[in-house]
Design a protein around this motif. Structure first.
Motif, mmCIF file in Angstrom:
data_model
loop_
_atom_site.group_PDB
_atom_site.id
_atom_site.type_symbol
_atom_site.label_atom_id
_atom_site.label_comp_id
_atom_site.label_asym_id
_atom_site.label_seq_id
_atom_site.Cartn_x
_atom_site.Cartn_y
_atom_site.Cartn_z
ATOM 1 N N ALA A 183 2.976 -6.338 2.922
ATOM 2 C CA ALA A 183 3.401 -5.249 3.803
ATOM 3 C C ALA A 183 4.867 -4.941 3.519
ATOM 4 C CB ALA A 183 3.204 -5.641 5.260
ATOM 5 N N TRP B 71 7.797 2.198 5.383
ATOM 6 C CA TRP B 71 6.581 2.728 6.001
ATOM 7 C C TRP B 71 5.839 3.670 5.068
ATOM 8 C CZ3 TRP B 71 4.010 1.443 10.330
ATOM 9 C CH2 TRP B 71 4.648 0.555 11.183
ATOM 10 N N THR C 196 1.877 1.737 1.205
ATOM 11 C CA THR C 196 0.634 1.296 1.843
ATOM 12 C C THR C 196 0.493 -0.220 1.763
ATOM 13 O OG1 THR C 196 -0.377 3.361 1.148
ATOM 14 C CG2 THR C 196 -1.861 1.606 1.816
ATOM 15 N N ARG D 123 -3.273 0.407 6.540
ATOM 16 C CA ARG D 123 -2.964 -0.312 7.780
ATOM 17 C C ARG D 123 -4.197 -0.693 8.585
ATOM 18 N NH1 ARG D 123 1.618 1.025 6.520
ATOM 19 N NH2 ARG D 123 3.078 2.627 6.964
#
Length: 89
Positions: free
Chosen positions: A35, A39, A42, A60
């Motif tokens: 992660a 943002w 992906t 997500r």
């Protein structure tokens, strides 16, 4: 003359635990989540187990579902859950 010594006299030696001692525990199931902090990138995840269970997820929502599936697998995996006791023969 005496036997050769491994350390100088008067120097205390540390007694370390036996590295060959094994408590029998082994990793069985893994969950890896990538992660990135941005943002705009992906996230992805991979869940796998030595019993043969293997899943991948990208995005997500899919990663969140994979985390739930991984947790559920850990409760049902034959390698992680002991066989039921008191089975009829």
């Amino acid at each position: 003359m005496g036997e050769p010594k491994g350390v100088a006299e008067g120097v205390p030696t540390a007694v370390r635990p036996d590295p060959s001692k094994d408590d029998g525990r082994r990793p069985v199931a893994w969950l890896t989540i990538v992660a990135p902090s941005s943002w705009s990138v992906t996230p992805s995840a991979r869940s796998w187990c030595t019993c043969g269970y293997e899943r991948h997820a990208i995005g997500r929502a899919a990663v969140l579902q994979l985390v739930a599936a991984h947790t559920e697998h850990r409760t049902a995996c034959p390698l992680l859950t002991p066989e039921s006791e008191g089975r009829a023969a």
